[in-house]
Motif scaffolding. Sequence first.
Motif, mmCIF file in Angstrom:
data_model
loop_
_atom_site.group_PDB
_atom_site.id
_atom_site.type_symbol
_atom_site.label_atom_id
_atom_site.label_comp_id
_atom_site.label_asym_id
_atom_site.label_seq_id
_atom_site.Cartn_x
_atom_site.Cartn_y
_atom_site.Cartn_z
ATOM 1 N N HIS A 1 -6.803 -0.638 -5.619
ATOM 2 C CA HIS A 1 -7.699 -1.023 -4.534
ATOM 3 C C HIS A 1 -7.377 -0.139 -3.343
ATOM 4 O O HIS A 1 -6.201 0.030 -2.990
ATOM 5 C CB HIS A 1 -7.478 -2.509 -4.183
ATOM 6 C CG HIS A 1 -8.024 -2.903 -2.846
ATOM 7 N ND1 HIS A 1 -9.368 -2.890 -2.567
ATOM 8 C CD2 HIS A 1 -7.408 -3.336 -1.708
ATOM 9 C CE1 HIS A 1 -9.556 -3.286 -1.312
ATOM 10 N NE2 HIS A 1 -8.382 -3.552 -0.776
ATOM 11 N N SER A 2 -8.407 0.438 -2.742
ATOM 12 C CA SER A 2 -8.187 1.242 -1.547
ATOM 13 C C SER A 2 -8.375 0.361 -0.326
ATOM 14 O O SER A 2 -9.375 -0.358 -0.226
ATOM 15 C CB SER A 2 -9.184 2.402 -1.501
ATOM 16 O OG SER A 2 -9.202 2.930 -0.182
ATOM 17 N N ALA B 1 0.824 -1.204 0.000
ATOM 18 C CA ALA B 1 0.000 0.000 0.000
ATOM 19 C C ALA B 1 0.861 1.257 0.000
ATOM 20 O O ALA B 1 1.862 1.349 0.700
ATOM 21 C CB ALA B 1 -0.920 -0.006 1.204
ATOM 22 N N VAL B 2 0.465 2.210 -0.833
ATOM 23 C CA VAL B 2 1.078 3.528 -0.853
ATOM 24 C C VAL B 2 -0.058 4.524 -0.615
ATOM 25 O O VAL B 2 -0.990 4.594 -1.412
ATOM 26 C CB VAL B 2 1.742 3.826 -2.221
ATOM 27 C CG1 VAL B 2 2.384 5.197 -2.205
ATOM 28 C CG2 VAL B 2 2.754 2.751 -2.581
ATOM 29 N N ASP B 3 0.003 5.248 0.487
ATOM 30 C CA ASP B 3 -1.086 6.165 0.858
ATOM 31 C C ASP B 3 -2.450 5.469 0.798
ATOM 32 O O ASP B 3 -3.405 5.985 0.202
ATOM 33 C CB ASP B 3 -1.099 7.400 -0.054
ATOM 34 C CG ASP B 3 0.176 8.212 0.097
ATOM 35 O OD1 ASP B 3 0.802 8.128 1.176
ATOM 36 O OD2 ASP B 3 0.560 8.896 -0.870
ATOM 37 N N ASN B 4 -2.510 4.285 1.379
ATOM 38 C CA ASN B 4 -3.753 3.487 1.449
ATOM 39 C C ASN B 4 -4.231 2.910 0.122
ATOM 40 O O ASN B 4 -5.310 2.340 0.050
ATOM 41 C CB ASN B 4 -4.907 4.287 2.085
ATOM 42 C CG ASN B 4 -4.737 4.365 3.588
ATOM 43 O OD1 ASN B 4 -3.723 3.918 4.131
ATOM 44 N ND2 ASN B 4 -5.721 4.906 4.261
ATOM 45 N N ILE B 5 -3.438 3.059 -0.923
ATOM 46 C CA ILE B 5 -3.802 2.470 -2.213
ATOM 47 C C ILE B 5 -2.857 1.308 -2.536
ATOM 48 O O ILE B 5 -1.642 1.443 -2.461
ATOM 49 C CB ILE B 5 -3.709 3.520 -3.354
ATOM 50 C CG1 ILE B 5 -4.694 4.669 -3.121
ATOM 51 C CG2 ILE B 5 -3.946 2.864 -4.717
ATOM 52 C CD1 ILE B 5 -6.155 4.286 -3.160
ATOM 53 N N MET B 6 -3.465 0.163 -2.865
ATOM 54 C CA MET B 6 -2.670 -0.958 -3.374
ATOM 55 C C MET B 6 -2.880 -0.975 -4.878
ATOM 56 O O MET B 6 -4.020 -0.911 -5.341
ATOM 57 C CB MET B 6 -3.142 -2.281 -2.766
ATOM 58 C CG MET B 6 -2.956 -2.359 -1.263
ATOM 59 S SD MET B 6 -3.671 -3.871 -0.587
ATOM 60 C CE MET B 6 -2.218 -4.897 -0.464
ATOM 61 N N TYR B 7 -1.778 -1.058 -5.626
ATOM 62 C CA TYR B 7 -1.916 -1.104 -7.075
ATOM 63 C C TYR B 7 -2.010 -2.558 -7.529
ATOM 64 O O TYR B 7 -1.331 -3.434 -6.996
ATOM 65 C CB TYR B 7 -0.725 -0.397 -7.740
ATOM 66 C CG TYR B 7 -0.763 1.092 -7.495
ATOM 67 C CD1 TYR B 7 -1.633 1.896 -8.217
ATOM 68 C CD2 TYR B 7 0.015 1.677 -6.495
ATOM 69 C CE1 TYR B 7 -1.710 3.257 -7.970
ATOM 70 C CE2 TYR B 7 -0.052 3.030 -6.241
ATOM 71 C CZ TYR B 7 -0.922 3.818 -6.985
ATOM 72 O OH TYR B 7 -0.995 5.161 -6.721
ATOM 73 N N LEU B 8 -2.894 -2.804 -8.488
ATOM 74 C CA LEU B 8 -3.062 -4.157 -9.011
ATOM 75 C C LEU B 8 -2.131 -4.344 -10.207
ATOM 76 O O LEU B 8 -1.987 -3.451 -11.039
ATOM 77 C CB LEU B 8 -4.522 -4.405 -9.422
ATOM 78 C CG LEU B 8 -5.577 -4.127 -8.345
ATOM 79 C CD1 LEU B 8 -6.954 -4.590 -8.821
ATOM 80 C CD2 LEU B 8 -5.232 -4.826 -7.047
ATOM 81 N N ILE B 9 -1.501 -5.501 -10.256
ATOM 82 C CA ILE B 9 -0.550 -5.799 -11.320
ATOM 83 C C ILE B 9 -0.849 -7.180 -11.885
ATOM 84 O O ILE B 9 -1.593 -7.952 -11.279
ATOM 85 C CB ILE B 9 0.910 -5.755 -10.792
ATOM 86 C CG1 ILE B 9 1.070 -6.762 -9.639
ATOM 87 C CG2 ILE B 9 1.288 -4.361 -10.330
ATOM 88 C CD1 ILE B 9 2.506 -6.939 -9.179
#
Lengths: 123, 203
Positions: free
Chosen positions: A105-106, A85-93
């Motif tokens: 995804h938050s 998570a970066v600033d509560n956001i997880m990036y989907l890959i």
Amino acid sequence: MDSNFPSEKLEEICDDECQNKTRIFCQRCPSLVLSPKQAKLVKKEFFLPNMFQKNDHTPIEGVTLNDFWLVTNMMTFDNVGFSKAVDNIMYLICADCEMGPIGWHSIDDKKAYYIAVARVKHG
Amino acid sequence: MEEQEILTTLKILIIGESGVGKSSLLLRFTDDTFDPEQAATIGVDFKVKTLTVDGNRTKLAIWDTAGQERFRTLTPSYYRGAQGVILVYDVSSKQSFNKLDAWLNELETFSTKQDMVKMLVGNKIDRSNHEVSKEEGLKFARKHHMLFIEASAKTNDGVQCAFEELVEKIIQTPGLWETSGKTIRPGQGGADVSQGQSCYCVI
């Protein structure tokens, strides 16, 4: 093609109930991200960093996208990876080649996982 | 292609010392174009993967410790509910092998499933300076009732195999998992039984 999706194209990939008609794949490798009728097309503005960017190049370049496939349970995905998570956001890959971000995804909303229509392959 | 029903959903952990190549194991789980440049600078937290073993389609949630082990801050929730664990050491690092006992202790303390299936993976066999022999790895695995395999995430040797063997063993362990759909028995998942795959794991 990192722009927003033309609306006539959206009709080709979504059914009457706004679900994905086709399977959804990674753009770079054959990895299957979602099976048909598992996600719902939604309009949502979100800034995603570019998929290609020279390393150590700041600030992060990206684009605001509007069309996303919404999935409500993470186990609905056939294959997907989550970044830290970066600033509560997880990036989907992509789970296989780690190409991304293909979505986000938050961590504040456990029932919403977004895949950018413009960053995956439909077919 | 007809979509086969999912037999079960499993939680799999990858643990071991920092630098033994846990994250690259996760990456090299399936064969693909390995691009070191692509390695996310943010780091991968976990992955959802669909894997068909003996004709049974299973969904895996695979958790990497994502470097937290460096600070010894793995939380009990990380271990909770896991049916399988892949314990990794680096064959070119005796130190990483010597820490295996400590990892098993931690696993004993926090795991909630009694008969969780454990697999020991000796990683980085592509390296020349081996400090841990295959026999040592095998002996440790036998002593602790673990599956054992040597692998190279760099060349992808044994990686897919490790996950398949682990899942197969979990499916063969009654009471460890629950069906997510209708009653499907292991080994009867359909026509898609993969045969002739050369996987050698030792218990």
